[in-house]
Design a protein around this motif. Structure first.
Motif, short mmCIF file in Angstrom:
data_model
loop_
_atom_site.label_atom_id
_atom_site.label_comp_id
_atom_site.label_asym_id
_atom_site.label_seq_id
_atom_site.Cartn_x
_atom_site.Cartn_y
_atom_site.Cartn_z
N ASN A 157 -35.56 -36.46 13.21
CA ASN A 157 -36.57 -35.56 12.63
C ASN A 157 -37.95 -36.19 12.81
O ASN A 157 -38.07 -37.36 13.19
CB ASN A 157 -36.28 -35.24 11.15
CG ASN A 157 -36.24 -36.48 10.30
OD1 ASN A 157 -37.23 -37.19 10.17
ND2 ASN A 157 -35.08 -36.76 9.71
N ALA A 164 -47.11 -32.90 14.96
CA ALA A 164 -45.95 -32.04 14.62
C ALA A 164 -46.19 -30.59 15.00
O ALA A 164 -45.24 -29.86 15.28
CB ALA A 164 -45.65 -32.16 13.12
N VAL A 172 -54.08 -35.41 12.17
CA VAL A 172 -53.09 -34.35 12.42
C VAL A 172 -53.77 -33.27 13.27
O VAL A 172 -54.88 -32.85 12.93
CB VAL A 172 -52.60 -33.73 11.09
CG1 VAL A 172 -51.64 -32.57 11.34
CG2 VAL A 172 -51.96 -34.79 10.20
N TYR A 210 -50.24 -22.67 3.09
CA TYR A 210 -49.89 -23.89 3.82
C TYR A 210 -51.16 -24.40 4.47
O TYR A 210 -51.66 -23.76 5.40
CB TYR A 210 -48.86 -23.49 4.88
CG TYR A 210 -48.12 -24.56 5.61
CD1 TYR A 210 -47.23 -25.40 4.97
CD2 TYR A 210 -48.31 -24.73 6.98
CE1 TYR A 210 -46.53 -26.36 5.68
CE2 TYR A 210 -47.60 -25.69 7.68
CZ TYR A 210 -46.70 -26.49 7.02
OH TYR A 210 -46.00 -27.44 7.72
N SER A 262 -42.59 -32.87 15.73
CA SER A 262 -41.46 -32.42 14.91
C SER A 262 -40.80 -31.24 15.62
O SER A 262 -41.49 -30.34 16.11
CB SER A 262 -41.94 -31.96 13.54
OG SER A 262 -40.92 -31.19 12.91
N ALA A 322 -45.23 -35.10 4.59
CA ALA A 322 -44.59 -36.17 5.36
C ALA A 322 -45.61 -37.09 6.03
O ALA A 322 -45.32 -38.27 6.28
CB ALA A 322 -43.65 -35.59 6.41
N PHE A 372 -48.87 -31.49 5.95
CA PHE A 372 -47.59 -31.51 5.26
C PHE A 372 -47.41 -32.92 4.69
O PHE A 372 -47.84 -33.91 5.28
CB PHE A 372 -46.49 -31.17 6.26
CG PHE A 372 -45.12 -31.10 5.65
CD1 PHE A 372 -44.83 -30.16 4.68
CD2 PHE A 372 -44.13 -31.99 6.04
CE1 PHE A 372 -43.57 -30.09 4.11
CE2 PHE A 372 -42.86 -31.93 5.49
CZ PHE A 372 -42.59 -30.98 4.52
N LEU A 432 -42.41 -40.56 12.49
CA LEU A 432 -43.68 -41.06 11.95
C LEU A 432 -43.50 -42.46 11.36
O LEU A 432 -44.30 -43.38 11.63
CB LEU A 432 -44.21 -40.12 10.85
CG LEU A 432 -44.90 -38.83 11.28
CD1 LEU A 432 -45.14 -37.93 10.07
CD2 LEU A 432 -46.23 -39.12 11.97
C1 LIG Z 1 -47.84 -31.95 10.01
C2 LIG Z 1 -46.40 -32.32 9.82
N1 LIG Z 1 -46.05 -33.61 9.82
C3 LIG Z 1 -44.78 -34.00 9.69
C4 LIG Z 1 -43.75 -33.08 9.52
C5 LIG Z 1 -42.38 -33.58 9.32
O1 LIG Z 1 -41.50 -33.23 10.33
P1 LIG Z 1 -39.94 -33.08 10.05
O2 LIG Z 1 -39.74 -31.90 9.15
O3 LIG Z 1 -39.36 -32.86 11.40
O4 LIG Z 1 -39.46 -34.34 9.41
C6 LIG Z 1 -44.07 -31.71 9.53
C7 LIG Z 1 -43.10 -30.62 9.43
O5 LIG Z 1 -42.11 -30.49 8.91
C8 LIG Z 1 -45.42 -31.32 9.66
O6 LIG Z 1 -45.77 -30.03 9.64
#
Ligand SMILES: Cc1ncc(COP(=O)(O)O)c(C=O)c1O
Length: 368
Positions: free
Chosen positions: A60, A158, A130, A313, A180, A87, A85, A65
């Protein structure tokens, strides 16, 4: 009879029959994971499609990251955006790194280079911007700052699958770019992700790190994670790639319908597209300002009441979540543009199987 629900996104799924030959290959080989033939083939095909030199697949985007930061041995403080997001910032905490939030540009919603420069301290080691909604960051300016202060740049890309600028893939910028392939993304492998890197040596290090740190049967060189993509996910990626151009084209048509249909609606602004030569239409964000007859939340609710499920979002900002809000850089006074964007944005439904009638329903609901 209540209206058919329209969700913010829906994954593209090819016909099931098209997937069966891929599954048969896996059943025959009996290789289910550990960088098998499908994994290898998807890495090759993605390099070709994206126009990049080296890619390492992951289970994932979040593990990608976390591993990207590990691979460059990033420590101390990293400057990042609150408008993403969660993450993005979580990957820093998982590495014991302090996130330092800098504000975004109100037009692009990407990190503002001037604010990056102002946030640099003696502890800063890297920048994690990002490419928000697939709109490319100000990569030249970010690289200039990184070079001046000897900082690394890891792009959370992503949203930026397939995005190109005049020089080629936007994924070539910085030290590393992370993709992603989550089910909600333009290109998905159910769950999945990848790191794009510039040379074979870096790829090798990343490949070791995603496999517990194993170099060979008996040698472990780092406390790596299990971040490998399985053969089934890789196979699905190969099938998705066969359809990616039609998927992006349909998204492009929907984007055009929205832009035409929403033109002139007071207080509703579509995000402008940056200077890329190829974009992926991954999201369709609108910004609802105070001149609109409804507030953002009232419009969001009105859409919901009509079975149109948009998404705020990114709201709340990452910097407002409990594990971040105590940071000095998380205070809203430091992040005025991000604070406004989080209060104004709604992402409208966009996905290949959305019909023209569905799009018209969304537009009418907003216009009326
Ligand atoms: C900007 C961003 N970074 C990181 C992620 C994390 O990716 P994943 O869901 O594949 O772990 C996402 C989406 O889910 C995202 O939109």
């Amino acid at each position: 009879m209540s209206a058919k629900p329209i969700f913010v996104t829906q994954p593209f799924l090819p016909e099931l029959e098209e997937f069966l030959p891929y599954l048969e290959r896996i059943w025959k080989s009996k290789v289910l994971t550990n960088c098998g033939p499908m994994h290898k083939e998807l890495e090759e095909k993605l390099c070709e499609y994206l126009g990049v030199e080296y890619i390492s697949l992951f289970a994932n985007g979040t593990l990608a990251l976390v591993t990207a930061l590990q691979s460059l041995r990033i420590t101390g403080e990293v400057i990042t955006t609150p408008y993403s997001f969660v993450a993005t910032a979580h990957s820093l905490l998982w590495n014991g790194i302090k996130p330092v939030f800098a504000d975004i540009n109100s037009e692009t919603l990407n990190l503002d280079p001037e604010r990056i420069e102002a946030a640099i301290t003696p502890h800063t080691t890297a920048i994690m911007p990002v490419h928000c909604y697939g709109n490319s960051c100000n990569v030249e300016e970010i690289q200039r700052i990184a070079d001046n202060y000897n900082l690394r740049v890891i792009y959370d890309a992503a949203h930026a699958f397939g995005v190109r600028d005049l020089g080629g893939s936007v994924l070539r910028h910085g030290d590393l770019s992370v993709l992603s392939f989550h089910a909600t993304k333009v290109f998905n492998t159910f769950e999945g992700g990848a790191i794009v890197c510039p040379d074979a040596k870096t790829k090798q290090r990343i490949d070791h790190l995603k496999n517990f740190g194993f170099v060979n049967e008996t040698t472990v060189v780092a406390p790596g994670i299990n971040g490998k993509m399985s053969e089934v996910n890789a196979a699905f990626g190969l099938l998705q790639l066969e359809h990616i151009d039609e998927v992006i084209l349909r998204r492009k048509n929907i984007d055009a319908l929205y832009r035409k249909g929403l033109a002139g609606v007071k207080g509703v602004q579509c995000l402008s597209i940056g200077n890329q030569v190829q974009i992926n239409y991954s999201y369709f964000p609108i910004l609802v300002d105070e001149t609109c007859s409804l507030s953002r939340d009232d419009l969001y609710k009105k859409l919901k009441d009509n079975e149109i499920h948009g998404r705020r979002y990114f709201y709340p900002l990452i910097s407002d979540f409990p594990m971040y809000r105590g940071l000095k850089s998380a205070q809203s006074g430091n992040l005025p543009n991000a604070t406004i964007a989080a209060q104004q944005v709604i992402c409208l439904p966009i996905y290949p199987s959305l019909t023209d009638e569905d799009v018209a329903r969304v537009i009418n609901c907003i216009r009326n």
